[in-house]
Design a protein around this motif. Structure first.
Motif, PDB file in Angstrom:
ATOM      1  N   ASP A  49     -13.756   0.783  -2.342  1.00  0.00           N
ATOM      2  CA  ASP A  49     -12.781   0.016  -3.125  1.00  0.00           C
ATOM      3  C   ASP A  49     -11.333   0.208  -2.680  1.00  0.00           C
ATOM      4  O   ASP A  49     -10.425   0.200  -3.512  1.00  0.00           O
ATOM      5  N   VAL A  50     -11.112   0.423  -1.385  1.00  0.00           N
ATOM      6  CA  VAL A  50      -9.755   0.537  -0.858  1.00  0.00           C
ATOM      7  C   VAL A  50      -9.631  -0.255   0.440  1.00  0.00           C
ATOM      8  O   VAL A  50     -10.623  -0.509   1.118  1.00  0.00           O
ATOM      9  N   ASP A  51      -8.404  -0.637   0.735  1.00  0.00           N
ATOM     10  CA  ASP A  51      -8.071  -1.190   2.038  1.00  0.00           C
ATOM     11  C   ASP A  51      -7.162  -0.180   2.711  1.00  0.00           C
ATOM     12  O   ASP A  51      -6.218   0.324   2.099  1.00  0.00           O
ATOM     13  N   VAL A  52      -7.456   0.137   3.973  1.00  0.00           N
ATOM     14  CA  VAL A  52      -6.678   1.110   4.725  1.00  0.00           C
ATOM     15  C   VAL A  52      -6.264   0.482   6.046  1.00  0.00           C
ATOM     16  O   VAL A  52      -7.105  -0.053   6.769  1.00  0.00           O
ATOM     17  N   VAL A  53      -4.957   0.533   6.344  1.00  0.00           N
ATOM     18  CA  VAL A  53      -4.453   0.097   7.640  1.00  0.00           C
ATOM     19  C   VAL A  53      -3.824   1.314   8.295  1.00  0.00           C
ATOM     20  O   VAL A  53      -2.991   1.989   7.689  1.00  0.00           O
ATOM     21  N   VAL A  54      -4.242   1.594   9.515  1.00  0.00           N
ATOM     22  CA  VAL A  54      -3.694   2.724  10.263  1.00  0.00           C
ATOM     23  C   VAL A  54      -2.907   2.165  11.443  1.00  0.00           C
ATOM     24  O   VAL A  54      -3.448   1.446  12.273  1.00  0.00           O
ATOM     25  N   ARG A  55      -1.611   2.491  11.480  1.00  0.00           N
ATOM     26  CA  ARG A  55      -0.740   2.073  12.576  1.00  0.00           C
ATOM     27  C   ARG A  55      -0.559   3.266  13.504  1.00  0.00           C
ATOM     28  O   ARG A  55      -0.133   4.344  13.082  1.00  0.00           O
ATOM     29  N   ALA A  56      -0.905   3.088  14.769  1.00  0.00           N
ATOM     30  CA  ALA A  56      -0.732   4.150  15.761  1.00  0.00           C
ATOM     31  C   ALA A  56       0.703   4.113  16.275  1.00  0.00           C
ATOM     32  O   ALA A  56       1.207   3.053  16.645  1.00  0.00           O
ATOM     33  N   LEU A  57       1.344   5.254  16.298  1.00  0.00           N
ATOM     34  CA  LEU A  57       2.708   5.357  16.822  1.00  0.00           C
ATOM     35  C   LEU A  57       2.640   5.612  18.328  1.00  0.00           C
ATOM     36  O   LEU A  57       1.590   6.019  18.851  1.00  0.00           O
ATOM     37  N   PRO A  58       3.738   5.386  19.062  1.00  0.00           N
ATOM     38  CA  PRO A  58       3.702   5.544  20.519  1.00  0.00           C
ATOM     39  C   PRO A  58       3.183   6.892  21.001  1.00  0.00           C
ATOM     40  O   PRO A  58       2.511   6.974  22.025  1.00  0.00           O
ATOM     41  N   GLY A  59       3.414   7.950  20.279  1.00  0.00           N
ATOM     42  CA  GLY A  59       2.943   9.272  20.679  1.00  0.00           C
ATOM     43  C   GLY A  59       1.443   9.459  20.532  1.00  0.00           C
ATOM     44  O   GLY A  59       0.882  10.452  21.008  1.00  0.00           O
ATOM     45  N   ALA A  60       0.762   8.527  19.895  1.00  0.00           N
ATOM     46  CA  ALA A  60      -0.679   8.655  19.672  1.00  0.00           C
ATOM     47  C   ALA A  60      -1.461   8.673  20.981  1.00  0.00           C
ATOM     48  O   ALA A  60      -2.528   9.269  21.055  1.00  0.00           O
ATOM     49  N   ASP A 113     -15.259  -4.631  -4.524  1.00  0.00           N
ATOM     50  CA  ASP A 113     -16.651  -4.972  -4.273  1.00  0.00           C
ATOM     51  C   ASP A 113     -17.440  -3.755  -3.803  1.00  0.00           C
ATOM     52  O   ASP A 113     -18.571  -3.882  -3.368  1.00  0.00           O
ATOM     53  N   GLY A 114     -16.820  -2.571  -3.881  1.00  0.00           N
ATOM     54  CA  GLY A 114     -17.506  -1.357  -3.497  1.00  0.00           C
ATOM     55  C   GLY A 114     -17.309  -0.937  -2.055  1.00  0.00           C
ATOM     56  O   GLY A 114     -17.522   0.200  -1.714  1.00  0.00           O
ATOM     57  N   GLU A 115     -16.914  -1.836  -1.212  1.00  0.00           N
ATOM     58  CA  GLU A 115     -16.766  -1.528   0.211  1.00  0.00           C
ATOM     59  C   GLU A 115     -15.313  -1.149   0.542  1.00  0.00           C
ATOM     60  O   GLU A 115     -14.386  -1.786   0.066  1.00  0.00           O
ATOM     61  N   ALA A 116     -15.140  -0.132   1.368  1.00  0.00           N
ATOM     62  CA  ALA A 116     -13.822   0.198   1.903  1.00  0.00           C
ATOM     63  C   ALA A 116     -13.632  -0.640   3.161  1.00  0.00           C
ATOM     64  O   ALA A 116     -14.575  -0.887   3.907  1.00  0.00           O
ATOM     65  N   ARG A 117     -12.408  -1.112   3.376  1.00  0.00           N
ATOM     66  CA  ARG A 117     -12.118  -1.899   4.572  1.00  0.00           C
ATOM     67  C   ARG A 117     -11.007  -1.216   5.354  1.00  0.00           C
ATOM     68  O   ARG A 117     -10.071  -0.676   4.783  1.00  0.00           O
ATOM     69  N   PHE A 118     -11.123  -1.257   6.680  1.00  0.00           N
ATOM     70  CA  PHE A 118     -10.161  -0.610   7.558  1.00  0.00           C
ATOM     71  C   PHE A 118      -9.602  -1.610   8.549  1.00  0.00           C
ATOM     72  O   PHE A 118     -10.316  -2.508   9.010  1.00  0.00           O
ATOM     73  N   GLY A 119      -8.325  -1.430   8.884  1.00  0.00           N
ATOM     74  CA  GLY A 119      -7.679  -2.223   9.916  1.00  0.00           C
ATOM     75  C   GLY A 119      -6.817  -1.301  10.758  1.00  0.00           C
ATOM     76  O   GLY A 119      -6.368  -0.247  10.289  1.00  0.00           O
ATOM     77  N   PHE A 120      -6.583  -1.696  11.999  1.00  0.00           N
ATOM     78  CA  PHE A 120      -5.838  -0.846  12.925  1.00  0.00           C
ATOM     79  C   PHE A 120      -4.771  -1.662  13.621  1.00  0.00           C
ATOM     80  O   PHE A 120      -5.018  -2.789  14.046  1.00  0.00           O
ATOM     81  N   ILE A 121      -3.587  -1.063  13.755  1.00  0.00           N
ATOM     82  CA  ILE A 121      -2.487  -1.692  14.465  1.00  0.00           C
ATOM     83  C   ILE A 121      -2.102  -0.749  15.598  1.00  0.00           C
ATOM     84  O   ILE A 121      -1.651   0.373  15.348  1.00  0.00           O
ATOM     85  N   GLY A 138       0.813  -1.214   0.000  1.00  0.00           N
ATOM     86  CA  GLY A 138       0.000   0.000   0.000  1.00  0.00           C
ATOM     87  C   GLY A 138       0.846   1.263   0.000  1.00  0.00           C
ATOM     88  O   GLY A 138       2.027   1.248   0.352  1.00  0.00           O
ATOM     89  N   ALA A 139       0.230   2.348  -0.409  1.00  0.00           N
ATOM     90  CA  ALA A 139       0.881   3.655  -0.376  1.00  0.00           C
ATOM     91  C   ALA A 139       0.916   4.130   1.069  1.00  0.00           C
ATOM     92  O   ALA A 139      -0.080   4.089   1.778  1.00  0.00           O
TER      93      ALA A 139
END
Length: 141
Positions: A83-94, A43-51, A21-22
């Protein structure tokens, strides 16, 4: 809670999004965005994941960050993300970041990667109001 169709659930899907991913880095998060148009998986749906790793803090802090990231992802879905997959990684400062800061960073990353349009990254922080749901809800009898 996000609907099952809007969640990344398998480790393989997380791995693919993070590796291919970008990447958009901000002070408190790193977002990875991968379009599903090119892989024929659209499939039209956006999917999200979190780390949110243990480096962020205690379980209470990690879960607070995860809830905030989920709230931003719901906003993105309402703004037309598809139509996208997004993964958001939280850094320690979050853990020390305010809700408007986290929201602004994630929205900014999604706008930068053309996932959503028309949603202001800092609209809430400029007005001083927050639509972040509180952890305690008061019901009128």
């Amino acid at each position: 809670m996000l609907a099952k169709a809007n969640r990344i659930t398998s480790a393989d899907d997380y791995r693919v999004v993070v590796r291919r991913g970008a990447k958009v880095a901000t002070p408190h998060t790193v977002s990875y965005v991968r379009s599903r148009h090119s892989v024929g998986d659209a499939d039209g749906e956006a999917r999200f994941g979190f780390i949110v790793s243990k480096k962020v803090g205690s379980a209470v802090r990690r879960n607070r960050i995860r809830r905030r990231l989920k709230a931003v992802s719901r906003e993105a879905l309402l703004a037309g993300a598809c139509d996208v997959d997004v993964v958001v990684r939280a850094l320690p400062g979050a853990a020390d970041a305010s809700w408007p800061e986290l929201r602004s960073e994630v929205i900014q990353a999604l706008v930068r990667r053309n996932v959503i349009t028309g949603l202001e990254p800092d609209a809430q922080s400029a007005s001083g109001s927050s639509s972040m749901p509180s952890s305690k809800t008061v019901h009128d009898a």
